[in-house]
Write an enzyme that holds these catalytic residues in place. Structure first.
Site, PDB file in Angstrom:
ATOM      1  N   THR A 172       0.810  -1.223   0.000  1.00 61.25           N
ATOM      2  CA  THR A 172       0.000   0.000   0.000  1.00 61.25           C
ATOM      3  C   THR A 172       0.841   1.269   0.000  1.00 61.25           C
ATOM      4  OG1 THR A 172      -0.110   0.050   2.417  1.00 61.25           O
ATOM      5  CG2 THR A 172      -1.865  -1.141   1.261  1.00 61.25           C
ATOM      6  N   LYS A 173       2.161   1.147   0.101  1.00 58.03           N
ATOM      7  CA  LYS A 173       3.018   2.321   0.258  1.00 58.03           C
ATOM      8  C   LYS A 173       3.501   2.866  -1.083  1.00 58.03           C
ATOM      9  CE  LYS A 173       2.647   1.985   4.724  1.00 58.03           C
ATOM     10  NZ  LYS A 173       2.013   0.658   4.927  1.00 58.03           N
TER      11      LYS A 173
END
Length: 278
Positions: A172-173
């Protein structure tokens, strides 16, 4: 495709653990952020835990952080035996308020762990002034902040002694290595202790022991944990880091869309950019 090729190369080389690609990824990351040392780990959680251990924080100590964060930030403080103390946030930036930090400092306080919420940097000048005044360490939870800048300086760049920033490479980064993290610091002691702590307390990692010119002898100066990255993860990271600016530009487009579409909803408090974010 570049990442796939790099991963395949690692597998064919026979070296899949922490090795040459990990060292290259660390070097590329240090150059990008402006850190003297960039030290890879298998998650940002591991990175935060390692830095706390490197600073000697443990039972009876307090670490001031924010309640507006993911569980990892607080978990790692508890893992060391220290006590998390929560300082409230600014409703506009969603970042920790420096003045709230200072009000909570006690003789047991040993460190401040600000979180750059959603990648927006905290007001680090004020936080650093408080830390210097009271002799506290700073560990920046920079999980979402890769590529962000504070007053024109990249998050993760050297910011003085007893200071580190930790990034996440979860899917998700801003970039991913599937799982993984990076510790950035300009503090030589933190860097040296982190290198040992992340590899079971061993003074040499596998690459130092088993590469062509390696030496298999090593010492264990103090206990450590198995927190190292692999070359397969690093191979993905090398490719991803090259695309970071494009990834972040696309994220900004998405944010702008949401901010525009949600702007007229009554009662909804939308985050606002801080004046120091560039």
């Amino acid at each position: 495709e570049d990442a796939i090729a790099d991963v395949a190369e690692s597998i064919r080389s026979g070296w899949v653990a922490m090795g040459p690609k990990t060292l290259r990824f660390e070097g590329d990351f240090a150059k990008y952020t402006g850190a003297s040392w960039a030290l890879s780990v298998n998650s940002a959680t591991a990175g935060l835990h390692t830095v706390l251990m490197a600073l000697g924080i443990g039972h009876g100590d307090e670490v001031i952080t924010t309640p507006m964060t993911f569980a990892s930030t607080v978990n790692v403080i508890i893992f060391t035996g220290a006590k998390p103390v929560f300082a409230d946030i600014d409703r506009n930036t969603l970042d920790i308020v420096p003045e709230n930090i200072e009000r909570l400092i006690t003789p047991a306080t040993k460190a401040i762990m600000p979180v750059h919420f959603a990648g927006q940097p905290c007001d680090m000048d004020k936080i650093e002034a408080i830390a210097a005044k009271h002799g506290l360490a700073i560990i920046e939870d920079s999980a979402h902040a890769l590529g962000a800048s504070y007053k024109g300086i990249k998050v993760g760049s050297d910011r003085g002694p007893r200071h580190a920033a930790v990034f996440s490479f979860h899917p998700t980064k801003n970039i991913t290595t599937s799982e993984g993290g990076m510790i950035c610091t300009g503090d030589e002691e933190i860097a040296e202790r982190t290198q040992v702590l992340r590899q079971n307390g061993m003074s040499k990692g596998a690459w130092n022991r088993y590469a062509a010119k390696g030496n298999s002898n090593y010492d264990i100066p103090f206990p450590g944990l198995k927190y190292t990255m692999t070359d397969i993860q690093a191979a993905i990271g090398i490719s991803q880091l090259k695309q970071l600016e494009d990834f972040n530009a696309r994220r900004r487009e998405i944010v702008a869309f949401y901010m525009d579409e949600l702007a007229d909803i009554k009662g909804l408090i939308l985050p606002k950019p801080a004046p120091w974010e560039h």
